[in-house]
Structure formats: C-alpha cells, structure tokens
Design an enzyme around this catalytic site. Structure first.
Site, PDB file in Angstrom:
ATOM      1  CB  VAL A  88      -0.938   0.013   1.227  1.00 18.57           C
ATOM      2  CG1 VAL A  88      -1.766   1.291   1.262  1.00 18.57           C
ATOM      3  CG2 VAL A  88      -1.844  -1.216   1.217  1.00 18.57           C
ATOM      4  CB  ILE A  97      -5.832   0.348   1.177  1.00 21.04           C
ATOM      5  CG1 ILE A  97      -6.648   1.590   0.814  1.00 21.04           C
ATOM      6  CG2 ILE A  97      -5.347  -0.387  -0.073  1.00 21.04           C
ATOM      7  CD1 ILE A  97      -5.862   2.717   0.230  1.00 21.04           C
ATOM      8  N   GLY A  98      -5.124  -2.082   3.155  1.00 22.99           N
ATOM      9  CA  GLY A  98      -4.541  -3.397   3.406  1.00 22.99           C
ATOM     10  C   GLY A  98      -5.593  -4.393   3.855  1.00 22.99           C
ATOM     11  CG  ASN A 125       7.233  -5.057   7.767  1.00 24.57           C
ATOM     12  OD1 ASN A 125       6.744  -4.160   8.451  1.00 24.57           O
ATOM     13  ND2 ASN A 125       6.985  -5.176   6.474  1.00 24.57           N
ATOM     14  CE1 TYR A 132       0.199  -8.808   6.453  1.00 25.49           C
ATOM     15  CE2 TYR A 132       2.323  -9.624   7.170  1.00 25.49           C
ATOM     16  CZ  TYR A 132       1.547  -8.967   6.240  1.00 25.49           C
ATOM     17  OH  TYR A 132       2.120  -8.474   5.103  1.00 25.49           O
TER      18      TYR A 132
END
Length: 161
Positions: A88, A97-98, A125, A132
């Site tokens: 994104v 959006i993700g 990350n 997630y």
C-alpha cells in the site's frame, strides 16, 4: 472516501511494476529486483499466467496491490492461496486498504475452495506483523523457508550456468 479492489489487466503492467519497485525499496531489497515489465507481462497476462494481481484504488487512484497464486496442500487435499506480495502506498496507509485487500483475498480463497491463505513476512517488519495478527493470522514459527535459485538451481537441474 471509497476503496475499490479490482483484478489487474495487462494495461496495468506499468503500475504493477512500479508497486513492485516501491515494495522492494521499502523492504530494503531494491538490489534484488530483476523483473522488468516485459517479463511480468508475459508471466501475469501471457498464455499461461503464473499469478494474479489485485489493484486497490482509493477515490479512483491506484493505492496498492496484491500479487497471489495457488499452491496445494497435500494434507488438506485442497488448494491454498499464497500471497506473494502486498503493498500500500505510504500516502494511502491507514485508510483500510490493506484490510480491504486481505478481505478480498479471503473471499477469493473461500470462493475457490482453498483450505488456507499463506504468506511470508520479514522478521523486522513489526508493523506488518502486528497488522497480520490483528487479522487473526498465526505465525508458523516452526517452519523455515528454503530457497534454491541461481547457480545452485541450474547445477541441480544439470543446466549450464
């Protein structure tokens, strides 16, 4: 604000390539990108597509992408959906959006009778890892990714290097 997720078309190859370069830069892997637009076009939109791409648009402007393909689980006896890359644009982050891309991928997986979705994430990350986890994803820490490429791949195949 409106978010729209659509399947990419051959005319999107410049956009896809640009997202790949931006993702590689973010992941500190720009030096590893070998794909050019012609190679991508052949493998994404040629006679035997190897992967599919979703394009995310925010208020009509491209804001991100997800590139995925199917794998297969012998234990499940069903296909899976493997997310190779999701990106994104920085200016569009925080707008959902993700999550919208992941929700669309999940719908595709369910529609195609996939047993699961899988992807890899770089261990440094932490923003992605936290995102997630918020989706309900579990780390598969007991598994280690292996890779065979370049000269080692050619040598094993008995191909000249």
């Amino acid at each position: 604000m409106t978010i729209h997720i659509r399947f990419a078309e051959a005319r999107d190859i410049d956009l896809i390539h640009g997202f790949i370069l931006a993702l590689a830069d973010y992941e500190r892997l720009a030096h590893a990108v070998r794909a050019d637009k012609a190679v991508l076009a052949h493998h994404l939109f040629g006679p035997r597509p190897a992967a599919e791409v979703l394009i995310a648009e925010k208020d009509g402007a491209a804001a991100g992408f997800a590139l995925f393909f199917h794998n297969f689980s012998t234990f499940e006896g069903r296909p899976g959906l493997y997310l190779e890359d999701l990106y994104v644009s920085p200016e569009a982050r925080g707008a959902g959006i993700g999550r919208a891309l992941f929700a669309r991928l999940a719908r595709i997986a369910v529609e195609r009778d996939c047993a699961r979705m899988e992807w890899a994430v770089l261990d440094w990350n932490s923003p992605a890892i936290a995102f997630y986890r918020s989706l309900g994803a579990e780390a598969m820490d007991e598994w280690t990714v292996n890779r065979l490429d370049g000269a080692a791949l050619a040598a094993l195949a008995g191909a000249p290097t």
